[in-house]
Design an enzyme around this catalytic site. Sequence first.
Site, mmCIF file in Angstrom:
data_model
loop_
_atom_site.group_PDB
_atom_site.id
_atom_site.type_symbol
_atom_site.label_atom_id
_atom_site.label_comp_id
_atom_site.label_asym_id
_atom_site.label_seq_id
_atom_site.Cartn_x
_atom_site.Cartn_y
_atom_site.Cartn_z
ATOM 1 N N HIS A 204 8.632 3.423 9.233
ATOM 2 C CA HIS A 204 8.414 2.542 10.377
ATOM 3 C C HIS A 204 7.146 3.016 11.101
ATOM 4 O O HIS A 204 7.003 4.208 11.362
ATOM 5 C CB HIS A 204 9.635 2.621 11.304
ATOM 6 C CG HIS A 204 9.547 1.676 12.467
ATOM 7 N ND1 HIS A 204 9.622 0.312 12.321
ATOM 8 C CD2 HIS A 204 9.379 1.911 13.796
ATOM 9 C CE1 HIS A 204 9.500 -0.266 13.500
ATOM 10 N NE2 HIS A 204 9.361 0.685 14.414
ATOM 11 N N GLU B 172 0.931 7.097 7.115
ATOM 12 C CA GLU B 172 2.132 6.618 6.407
ATOM 13 C C GLU B 172 2.136 7.084 4.952
ATOM 14 O O GLU B 172 3.142 7.585 4.440
ATOM 15 C CB GLU B 172 2.196 5.086 6.432
ATOM 16 C CG GLU B 172 2.534 4.483 7.764
ATOM 17 C CD GLU B 172 2.852 2.984 7.648
ATOM 18 O OE1 GLU B 172 3.506 2.579 6.679
ATOM 19 O OE2 GLU B 172 2.428 2.219 8.536
ATOM 20 N N ILE C 170 16.226 -7.430 7.377
ATOM 21 C CA ILE C 170 17.284 -6.640 7.999
ATOM 22 C C ILE C 170 18.426 -6.607 6.997
ATOM 23 O O ILE C 170 18.852 -7.654 6.496
ATOM 24 C CB ILE C 170 17.710 -7.269 9.336
ATOM 25 C CG1 ILE C 170 16.532 -7.202 10.313
ATOM 26 C CG2 ILE C 170 18.933 -6.553 9.905
ATOM 27 C CD1 ILE C 170 16.761 -7.963 11.597
ATOM 28 N N LEU C 171 18.887 -5.404 6.673
ATOM 29 C CA LEU C 171 19.869 -5.272 5.595
ATOM 30 C C LEU C 171 21.286 -5.398 6.137
ATOM 31 O O LEU C 171 21.635 -4.785 7.145
ATOM 32 C CB LEU C 171 19.691 -3.916 4.914
ATOM 33 C CG LEU C 171 18.321 -3.699 4.258
ATOM 34 C CD1 LEU C 171 18.195 -2.268 3.765
ATOM 35 C CD2 LEU C 171 18.115 -4.683 3.127
ATOM 36 N N SER D 142 0.827 -1.215 0.000
ATOM 37 C CA SER D 142 0.000 0.000 0.000
ATOM 38 C C SER D 142 0.861 1.265 0.000
ATOM 39 O O SER D 142 0.489 2.269 -0.619
ATOM 40 C CB SER D 142 -0.980 -0.001 1.176
ATOM 41 O OG SER D 142 -0.327 0.225 2.406
ATOM 42 N N ASN D 143 2.018 1.236 0.667
ATOM 43 C CA ASN D 143 2.904 2.413 0.609
ATOM 44 C C ASN D 143 3.456 2.603 -0.801
ATOM 45 O O ASN D 143 3.573 3.732 -1.286
ATOM 46 C CB ASN D 143 4.040 2.285 1.622
ATOM 47 C CG ASN D 143 3.623 2.749 2.998
ATOM 48 O OD1 ASN D 143 3.467 3.942 3.236
ATOM 49 N ND2 ASN D 143 3.399 1.814 3.900
HETATM 50 C C1 GAR Z 1 3.734 -0.670 6.773
HETATM 51 O O1 GAR Z 1 2.932 -0.444 7.903
HETATM 52 C C2 GAR Z 1 5.172 -0.292 7.066
HETATM 53 O O2 GAR Z 1 5.316 0.846 7.852
HETATM 54 C C3 GAR Z 1 5.636 -1.527 7.792
HETATM 55 O O3 GAR Z 1 5.087 -2.590 7.053
HETATM 56 C C4 GAR Z 1 3.847 -2.173 6.493
HETATM 57 C C5 GAR Z 1 3.858 -2.463 5.016
HETATM 58 O O4 GAR Z 1 2.591 -2.207 4.455
HETATM 59 N N1 GAR Z 1 7.057 -1.588 7.892
HETATM 60 C C6 GAR Z 1 7.691 -2.074 8.958
HETATM 61 O O5 GAR Z 1 7.121 -2.531 9.921
HETATM 62 C C7 GAR Z 1 9.198 -2.013 8.877
HETATM 63 N N2 GAR Z 1 9.759 -2.296 10.161
HETATM 64 P P1 GAR Z 1 2.431 -2.004 2.900
HETATM 65 O O6 GAR Z 1 3.067 -3.244 2.247
HETATM 66 O O7 GAR Z 1 0.950 -1.978 2.692
HETATM 67 O O8 GAR Z 1 3.122 -0.737 2.499
#
Ligand code: GAR
EC number: 2.1.2.2
Length: 198
Positions: free
Chosen positions: A107, A172, A90-91, A10-11
């Site tokens: 995050h 986000e 983790i990179l 979604s991001n």
């Molecule tokens: C999001 O909430 C992002 O912030 C989180 O994973 C989700 C991905 O959603 N990331 C972490 O937790 C990184 N530590 P998306 O695939 O719908 O963008």
Amino acid sequence: MAILLSGRGSNMLALVEATKSGVLKGLAEVVVVFSNKPDAFGLEAAAALGCPVAALPSQGRKREAFDTEAAQLLQQYQPDLVVLAGYMRILSSAFIQPFAGRILNIHPADTHQHQGLHAYEWAFENQLPETKITVHLVDEGLDTGPILAQQAVDLRGADTLAEVERRGLAVEHALYAQALADLIQNKQAVMSSKKTSC
Ligand code: GAR
């Protein structure tokens, strides 16, 4: 920019949208959407939008070897920025070194308070009145890089995990695009001030 994801995407969708008709229009374009999970829903969604996509399965691979190969693959697309959007790995330095200072992450919590996975679960289980979405540069620690942008999400009255996530993701999606736009504009301003000073 190269956008990296492992799941829903979604991001990624919000960022692609922002390059087409939002705050990133004219500032950024997506050169590739990459996943370590070839069957990630986000990869399919990116392809449906016409974005170049690439995948390299990480399952069963040693971290350094996978990261070296992933970095080499991404370098072929010559991204200026590597944008982690739900990239659940983790990179290692094998990945970070080639793109040092140019990798961003989002995050779903204040990285000073919570690192790693399951940040919305953490906020929900601890009944936090708010959480702070954080966009940060990625260094070699776990969510330890310099913070670029933060925005609080009011969680009062959010009585399910789904509602916590719904409120958080809305923030986000807007925050990531704006933080990227600000970063790019700042870099451009620095570069043009350098040009005129000699
Ligand atoms: C999001 O909430 C992002 O912030 C989180 O994973 C989700 C991905 O959603 N990331 C972490 O937790 C990184 N530590 P998306 O695939 O719908 O963008």
